[in-house]
Design a protein around this motif. Structure first.
Motif: not given
Length: 361
Positions: A113-116, A127-130, A133, A138, A249
């Motif tokens: 669960h990673e995002y930027q 939103l760049n998200v795994s 997630s 989110i 992603a």
């Protein structure tokens, strides 16, 4: 991630099925010991799959692993391709039904669960998200920050990666409306046999390359459960690596909105979901809506709303959901789905298409 020039081009769904004779050589104990040294306590032997499916049915997986990063995923897919170890990757299991016999080989779930949040030169906020997630998580994390774009999916229990495959949506919105791009691990070359086998390749796709439409993307072609001529439900075709293209992603377009307004939308969407979905253990919607009328109405009109068949029941709130009242098997679930499909086809000449996937062998 950089867009990489394809080394091979495979039409969607046109990769040869993996020869199951290879899986007969799968030595689960040996593989388990090897993977345990690599992933520790996250590797389980003879894992019951029922807890990993929203419906709570299914047999066991020879080996179960929870992966925590894209690097782990790439390494495991490469290893499975080299060793000819069958691998099935799943999300939250919200639209998956496992067979009573379970899944041979390795079943993997991504838990990253990673995002930027990045502002692009053209002014877009992305939103760049795994892919692993959780959609509700989110949405709940972004709303207090004043970022809108994914709140309509607050009640969708799956992962964002799984949402791409079926272009998931709710409340008259779907993922295609906000999606900009995805990063994929292309393992189609891993499913070829002999000298043609190649290792997985990272690829980058824009939204326009994904053939997104109602509950469909090009990733679904050849990866759907269907009814045969006798009305039986066929599992998703088995390949060495399934799915052959793994979403890692997503790039999702966001917009500014007042946090209070976003949180109010979320509360409203959750209340609507609560009113229309059964409160008990259930899958997502069983069938896609055909053109012209919701599947739930067709099923209700053939007298199946609220109908019980053993431990399973067509929901009395929405006839396109099935409830496990406790103790159901996959066979029980499939029998009631077959009956829903048969009655609608006989009365209305409508061939309802499945929105859930049957996996196992």
């Amino acid at each position: 991630m950089q867009n990489m020039t394809p080394q091979n081009n495979y039409p969607a769904g046109n990769v040869p099925l993996f020869d199951l004779a290879h899986s007969a050589a799968f030595k689960a104990d040996m593989v388990y010991q090897h993977l345990q040294r690599r992933f520790g306590s996250r590797v389980h032997r003879d894992e019951p799959l029922a807890p990993h499916s929203a419906f709570g049915v299914g047999g066991t997986a020879d080996i179960w692993i929870a992966l925590e990063s894209r690097d782990e995923l790439i390494g495991l897919v490469s290893l499975c391709a080299e060793e000819h170890w069958p691998l099935l990757l799943i999300g939250n299991g919200s639209n998956i039904i496992f067979t009573d016999t379970g899944v041979r080989g390795i079943v993997v779930r991504m838990t990253d669960h990673e995002y930027q949040i990045n502002k692009e030169p053209d002014g877009k906020v992305i939103l760049n998200v795994s892919a692993g997630s959780s959609w509700p998580r989110i949405a709940n994390e972004l709303a207090p920050l004043g970022w809108g774009g994914v709140e309509f999916g607050i009640g969708i229990p799956g992962t964002l990666g799984g949402g791409i495959v079926s272009n998931a949506g709710a409340h008259n919105h779907d993922l295609s409306e906000v999606l900009e791009s995805i990063d994929v691990l292309d393992a189609r070359g891993c499913n070829l046999e002999g000298d043609a086998l190649s290792l997985p390749i990272k690829r980058h796709y824009t939204r326009d390359e994904l053939d997104l439409s109602y509950r469909y993307s090009r990733f679904r072609a050849g990866h759907e459960s269907v009814f045969d001529e006798q009305g039986n439900i066929l599992p998703v075709p088995h390949r060495l690596i399934e799915p052959a293209e793994i979403v890692m992603a997503l790039g999702i377009r966001l917009h500014h909105e007042e946090p209070q307004l976003l949180q109010e939308k979320i509360r409203q969407y959750q209340q609507e979901r609560k009113e229309h979905e059964p409160p008990h253990n259930h899958t997502g919607s069983i069938f896609k809506d055909p053109l012209g009328q919701p599947a739930s109405q067709l099923i209700e009109q053939v007298g199946m709303k609220g109908l019980r068949m053993g431990p399973v029941q067509v929901s009395d709130r929405n006839a396109n959901y099935i409830v496990n009242n406790g103790g159901a098997t996959t066979s029980d679930v499939l029998n009631i789905i077959k009956e829903m499909h048969r009655r609608v086809q006989e009365k209305f000449n409508v061939n309802l298409e499945l929105n859930v996937e049957l996996h196992g062998q």
